[in-house]
Design a protein around this motif. Structure first.
Motif: not given
Length: 227
Positions: A221-226
């Protein structure tokens, strides 16, 4: 319910309904709508219908708006690169992909969508800290302004991040990372939080039980970061 249709007949019916082989097809909906890709509908129908990795689309659209540059690490055949190039804001795009066959497909897709071979920088090499690899720091150093990084490297996520040295510590960048184990997901999350990123797990959609994405590993699955 008992399936009364013999498997061989089901296979024959599918082959009659879905053309064999790859050919240029326009994506119907989703993030890559109207992008032309060489697709084999026996295995890539979700891409054409706009369902492939659809869970990530909202983040890409929001965090990728008005960026000055893209690093597409593990670019594959280039659909993410093409999405950013089509935004029309003279983006600086760098696509890193070690598989020569995928690089050939990427170049073909640039041509199919009306882009010159110089529309993006293509790096036919893995990104990381090992021999024969390009450190992420080397790619980041000349870039200015706000950027977007996608990382899809089949288990080498932390190697890519660590090769950035300290250049991600203050960068104005959003990241989308495909993680391939729970341990890697936790390690990437902790590494990013240490550098003051706000992270979020992009969970698989409920309808994946009905329309699976064909992954063969237990965790994907995906990990997002800002900032």
């Amino acid at each position: 319910m008992v399936n009364l249709v013999p498997p061989r007949l089901l296979s024959l019916t599918k082959n009659l309904m879905v053309p064999e082989g790859r050919s240029p097809r326009r994506v119907r909906s989703g993030l890559y709508k109207d992008i032309v890709l060489d697709l084999n509908l026996h295995s890539q129908t979700q891409m054409m219908l706009g369902l492939w990795e659809r869970e990530t689309y909202a983040f890409v659209q929001a965090a990728g708006a008005n960026v000055q540059w893209l690093l597409d690490i593990g670019a594959g055949s280039g659909e993410m690169t093409l999405y950013f190039l089509r935004q029309g804001n003279s983006i600086k795009a760098i696509a890193a992909e070690p598989d020569p066959a995928e690089v050939d497909a990427l170049r073909r897709h640039l041509q199919l969508n009306g882009f010159s071979k110089d529309a993006c920088d293509i790096i036919n090499s893995p990104v990381g800290r090992g021999e024969g690899m390009i450190p992420l720091a080397d790619l980041l150093r000349p870039l200015q302004g706000r950027g977007f990084i996608k990382i899809d490297v089949d288990g080498a996520e932390m190697e890519v991040l660590r090769s950035a040295a300290d250049l991600l510590d203050q960068a104005d960048v959003a990241l989308l990372i495909e993680t391939h184990s729970r341990d890697l997901e936790a390690e990437c999350t902790a590494w990013l939080i240490e550098r003051n990123y706000r992270t979020s797990i992009i969970k698989n959609a409920w309808w994946r039980r009905i329309v699976p994405d064909g992954r063969v590993i237990a965790h994907n699955r995906w990990l997002s970061a800002v900032r």
